[in-house]
Scaffold this motif. Sequence first.
Motif, short mmCIF file in Angstrom:
data_model
loop_
_atom_site.label_atom_id
_atom_site.label_comp_id
_atom_site.label_asym_id
_atom_site.label_seq_id
_atom_site.Cartn_x
_atom_site.Cartn_y
_atom_site.Cartn_z
N TRP A 1 111.17 35.02 122.95
CA TRP A 1 111.36 34.19 121.76
C TRP A 1 110.38 33.03 121.84
N VAL A 2 109.73 32.72 120.72
CA VAL A 2 108.81 31.59 120.70
C VAL A 2 109.57 30.33 121.11
N ILE A 3 109.07 29.64 122.12
CA ILE A 3 109.80 28.52 122.72
C ILE A 3 109.81 27.32 121.78
N PRO A 4 111.00 26.80 121.46
CA PRO A 4 111.12 25.64 120.56
C PRO A 4 110.57 24.36 121.17
N SER A 5 110.53 23.31 120.38
CA SER A 5 110.07 22.01 120.85
C SER A 5 111.16 21.35 121.70
N TYR A 6 110.78 20.32 122.40
CA TYR A 6 111.76 19.56 123.20
C TYR A 6 112.88 19.03 122.31
N HIS A 7 112.52 18.51 121.15
CA HIS A 7 113.53 17.96 120.23
C HIS A 7 114.56 19.02 119.85
N ASP A 8 114.11 20.23 119.55
CA ASP A 8 115.03 21.30 119.18
C ASP A 8 115.97 21.65 120.34
N PHE A 9 115.41 21.76 121.53
CA PHE A 9 116.23 22.06 122.70
C PHE A 9 117.24 20.94 122.94
N SER A 10 116.78 19.70 122.89
CA SER A 10 117.64 18.56 123.15
C SER A 10 118.80 18.50 122.17
N ALA A 11 118.51 18.75 120.89
CA ALA A 11 119.55 18.73 119.86
C ALA A 11 120.58 19.84 120.10
N THR A 12 120.09 21.03 120.48
CA THR A 12 120.99 22.15 120.75
C THR A 12 121.91 21.85 121.92
N ILE A 13 121.34 21.31 123.00
CA ILE A 13 122.13 20.99 124.19
C ILE A 13 123.16 19.91 123.88
N ALA A 14 122.75 18.88 123.14
CA ALA A 14 123.68 17.81 122.77
C ALA A 14 124.83 18.34 121.91
N ASP A 15 124.50 19.20 120.94
CA ASP A 15 125.53 19.79 120.09
C ASP A 15 126.53 20.61 120.91
N CYS A 16 126.01 21.36 121.88
CA CYS A 16 126.88 22.18 122.72
C CYS A 16 127.78 21.31 123.60
N PHE A 17 127.23 20.23 124.14
CA PHE A 17 128.04 19.31 124.93
C PHE A 17 129.16 18.71 124.07
N THR B 1 119.13 35.08 116.82
CA THR B 1 118.74 34.68 118.17
C THR B 1 119.18 33.25 118.48
N ARG B 2 119.23 32.40 117.46
CA ARG B 2 119.74 31.04 117.69
C ARG B 2 121.21 31.08 118.10
N ALA C 1 125.16 30.31 122.34
CA ALA C 1 126.22 30.88 123.18
C ALA C 1 125.86 30.75 124.66
N PHE C 2 124.58 30.99 124.96
CA PHE C 2 124.09 30.86 126.33
C PHE C 2 124.21 29.41 126.80
N CYS C 3 123.81 28.50 125.94
CA CYS C 3 123.88 27.07 126.26
C CYS C 3 125.32 26.62 126.46
N THR C 4 126.22 27.13 125.63
CA THR C 4 127.63 26.73 125.69
C THR C 4 128.26 27.07 127.03
N ARG C 5 127.86 28.19 127.63
CA ARG C 5 128.41 28.57 128.93
C ARG C 5 128.11 27.50 129.98
N TYR C 6 126.95 26.88 129.86
CA TYR C 6 126.57 25.84 130.82
C TYR C 6 127.21 24.49 130.48
N CYS D 1 114.24 32.12 126.83
CA CYS D 1 113.26 32.41 125.78
C CYS D 1 112.13 33.29 126.33
N TRP D 2 111.68 33.00 127.54
CA TRP D 2 110.64 33.84 128.15
C TRP D 2 111.15 35.26 128.36
N LYS D 3 112.38 35.37 128.84
CA LYS D 3 112.95 36.69 129.12
C LYS D 3 113.12 37.51 127.84
N ARG D 4 113.60 36.85 126.78
CA ARG D 4 113.84 37.56 125.51
C ARG D 4 112.59 37.60 124.62
#
Length: 315
Positions: free
Chosen positions: A152-168, A118-119, A124-129, A147-150
């Motif tokens: 999936w237990v919603i991650p912390s802000y830190h996890d989201f921020s790190a994922t978005i930064a990595d994708c950028f 799921t990660r 992949a979803f984040c990369t499109r944006y 996450c709500w749609k699928r």
Amino acid sequence: MTQLSILTTAEQKAFDEPPVLTREEQRIYFAITPDVRPTIACITSPVNKAGFILQLGCFRANGRFYVPKMFRHRDVNVVSRLLKLESLKVDEYSETVRLRHRQKIKELLGWQDINPQTRGELIAFCTRYTNDQEYPRNILKQLVDLCWKRQWVIPSYHDFSATIADCFNSAELEVVQSLEKVLNSQQVDHLESLLEPAEDGSLNGSLMQLKRIDQSLKPTDIKRSMKILATFQSHYVALAQAVTALQLSDKATEYYATWLERADHQQLSQLSSRFKTYLHVLAFIKHQFYQRQDHAIDVLLKSVSSAINQSEESR
């Protein structure tokens, strides 16, 4: 590499804390519904029963789990009254029981934790944006919605921020690597000529002083605007092959161009790669060329309209 501060410190804190529920929301989220009643009936300890309901209610509302010390006092009071408890010490809700309850809640509601598979979907979803240089706040919202749609237990802000930064960073690296392959020596020389600092040390005077589009309809100003358009056209034609090969979206083009408009020579020199610098310059030229073409058409229409109005007034 890109470092992101998507939310303010206060917003980050609110994102990671339990939701602030209204009385009506408390009634709905902490309700002992038929689907969970058998599970709660099997819990004998009042503390564990209250802990289960608190976790369940917060998860129903926010798609996340919290440690006992984070439960809001007003929610604890609501659950205490619901269970007819005179007192409730949530710190007695043990870690072992809490984790077991979390698993049971996920099973009851049909949710799952983010796992390697799921990660991968999340990234992949984040990369499109990020490929389109979408605003990080918008990406964060889209990831939470996913996450709500699928479920999936919603991650912390830190996890989201790190994922978005990595994708950028990955998206930008891919574009820069593509640019390294398509630029020839003549185009590099052309870009280098545009990066020569002005006498006062500012970023290329001849180019950057032209970033503002003059809205004046005076003949002399229009003539000057047309000359500037011709300048950007010549740069665009010389670099068109590289610009086309990059296939930057309009939003990505605007992002890189806007960064260059606001940067000084020192900021530009501190970029990690010279080709990253070229990327910003190419985006700036494309953005300016397209905007100035649109402006030229707008000036033409306004001028024609003005001439018609003057002609009618003179009759």
